[in-house]
Motif scaffolding. Sequence first.
Motif, PDB file in Angstrom:
ATOM      1  N   ALA A 167      34.611  23.622  82.284  1.00 11.70           N
ATOM      2  CA  ALA A 167      33.442  23.914  81.756  1.00 11.70           C
ATOM      3  C   ALA A 167      32.286  23.570  82.555  1.00 11.70           C
ATOM      4  CB  ALA A 167      33.079  23.667  80.321  1.00 11.70           C
ATOM      5  N   PRO A 183      24.845  28.808  77.493  1.00  8.51           N
ATOM      6  CA  PRO A 183      24.687  27.614  76.457  1.00  8.51           C
ATOM      7  C   PRO A 183      25.840  26.989  75.618  1.00  8.51           C
ATOM      8  CG  PRO A 183      23.051  29.168  76.173  1.00  8.51           C
ATOM      9  CD  PRO A 183      24.029  29.818  77.103  1.00  8.51           C
ATOM     10  N   LEU A 184      26.831  28.027  75.414  1.00  8.07           N
ATOM     11  CA  LEU A 184      27.990  27.594  74.649  1.00  8.07           C
ATOM     12  C   LEU A 184      28.917  26.672  75.535  1.00  8.07           C
ATOM     13  CD1 LEU A 184      29.955  27.492  72.275  1.00  8.07           C
ATOM     14  CD2 LEU A 184      30.932  29.985  73.202  1.00  8.07           C
ATOM     15  N   ILE A 185      28.864  27.086  76.817  1.00 12.18           N
ATOM     16  CA  ILE A 185      29.883  26.639  77.868  1.00 12.18           C
ATOM     17  C   ILE A 185      29.555  25.079  78.064  1.00 12.18           C
ATOM     18  CG2 ILE A 185      30.697  26.319  80.135  1.00 12.18           C
ATOM     19  CD1 ILE A 185      30.897  29.394  79.835  1.00 12.18           C
ATOM     20  N   ARG A 198      24.791  34.783  78.425  1.00 10.66           N
ATOM     21  CA  ARG A 198      24.976  34.787  77.099  1.00 10.66           C
ATOM     22  C   ARG A 198      25.466  33.615  76.465  1.00 10.66           C
ATOM     23  NH1 ARG A 198      26.758  39.554  76.047  1.00 10.66           N
ATOM     24  NH2 ARG A 198      24.541  40.549  75.992  1.00 10.66           N
ATOM     25  N   PHE A 199      26.626  33.161  77.524  1.00 12.53           N
ATOM     26  CA  PHE A 199      27.658  32.413  76.957  1.00 12.53           C
ATOM     27  C   PHE A 199      27.440  30.951  77.700  1.00 12.53           C
ATOM     28  CE2 PHE A 199      30.077  35.943  75.790  1.00 12.53           C
ATOM     29  CZ  PHE A 199      30.655  35.828  74.709  1.00 12.53           C
ATOM     30  N   ILE A 229      27.359  23.486  75.835  1.00  8.26           N
ATOM     31  CA  ILE A 229      27.809  22.378  74.857  1.00  8.26           C
ATOM     32  C   ILE A 229      29.230  22.060  74.720  1.00  8.26           C
ATOM     33  CG2 ILE A 229      28.180  22.478  72.322  1.00  8.26           C
ATOM     34  CD1 ILE A 229      25.816  24.538  72.236  1.00  8.26           C
ATOM     35  N   VAL A 230      30.263  22.787  75.144  1.00 11.41           N
ATOM     36  CA  VAL A 230      31.486  22.596  75.442  1.00 11.41           C
ATOM     37  C   VAL A 230      31.892  21.402  76.245  1.00 11.41           C
ATOM     38  CG1 VAL A 230      33.858  23.391  76.233  1.00 11.41           C
ATOM     39  CG2 VAL A 230      32.620  24.837  74.602  1.00 11.41           C
TER      40      VAL A 230
END
Length: 294
Positions: free
Chosen positions: A229, A9-11, A6-7, A13-14
Amino acid sequence: MSTVARFLPLIVIVAILSWASAYPVVRIALHDLPPVPLAAARYAIAAMLAGGWLAWVRPPLPARDDWLRILACGAIGIALYNILFNTGEMTVSAGAASLLISAMPLIAALIAVAVMGERLSAWGWAGSLCSFAGVVLIAGGQVGGVSLGSGATLVFGAAICGALYTTLQKRLVLRYGAMPTICYILIAGAVCLSPWLPQALKVLPDAPVRCWLAVLELGIFPAAIGYAAWAFVIGHMGAARGAGLLYLLPPATLVLAFILTGEIPSQRTLLGGAIVMAGVVVTNTYGHPRRQVM
């Protein structure tokens, strides 16, 4: 769906945004701080964060035989890379610099051919020549062109350092893991740059707030959070799948450079960048005989 999935994709992007921010933010900091002291200040911050993580997690210390490799990674991949990159960015736009650096995977492949006995197919050599043509096209549009010592050649020299670093650190990552390896290398790089830290500390007290914010951003995000990341991403996606995401770096840099500095790349830079990226894709996809699709 797992929490990691779940996380992830966010990581991603970071990591991409953290690294992409370095190109325009370095240009902002260079208005007030010389190139090498800027690198020293940036990696002093990153080294403190890395040291804090190592003290908290307490991973096994590297074997004595690996300390020389760690020092070499810090000297080449952190210190020399940033000296060349920062000096080059005094005259090279952030977007052009990111596109020149995007040739780094290609250079790493050529180093593997020369040093490790790996082979490139005809497609691999064609992609290499294509990328080289793109680099020349981009460099020709920058101040000083392709002359020795120009900003573009210095940035390309930084790309060579990055490729050498990639080759050198592979064995360390396999032996100690991505995060501990990166932390040790960040500290080694900061030590190599430490002779210029007093000059940075002399300039910073009188520097404007924008310089302080730029140095802090460079030390915290691209140098520390970005690497952390990315280590997480590679750990959960694998190096081969993760490498493809790096193609997002130049476009992200172009967008951030426009937002932060109002920089608009020239048509020549965009065309050269497209040629470089095409060559890298061709080489990475079809350049290695064992990877070709039958």
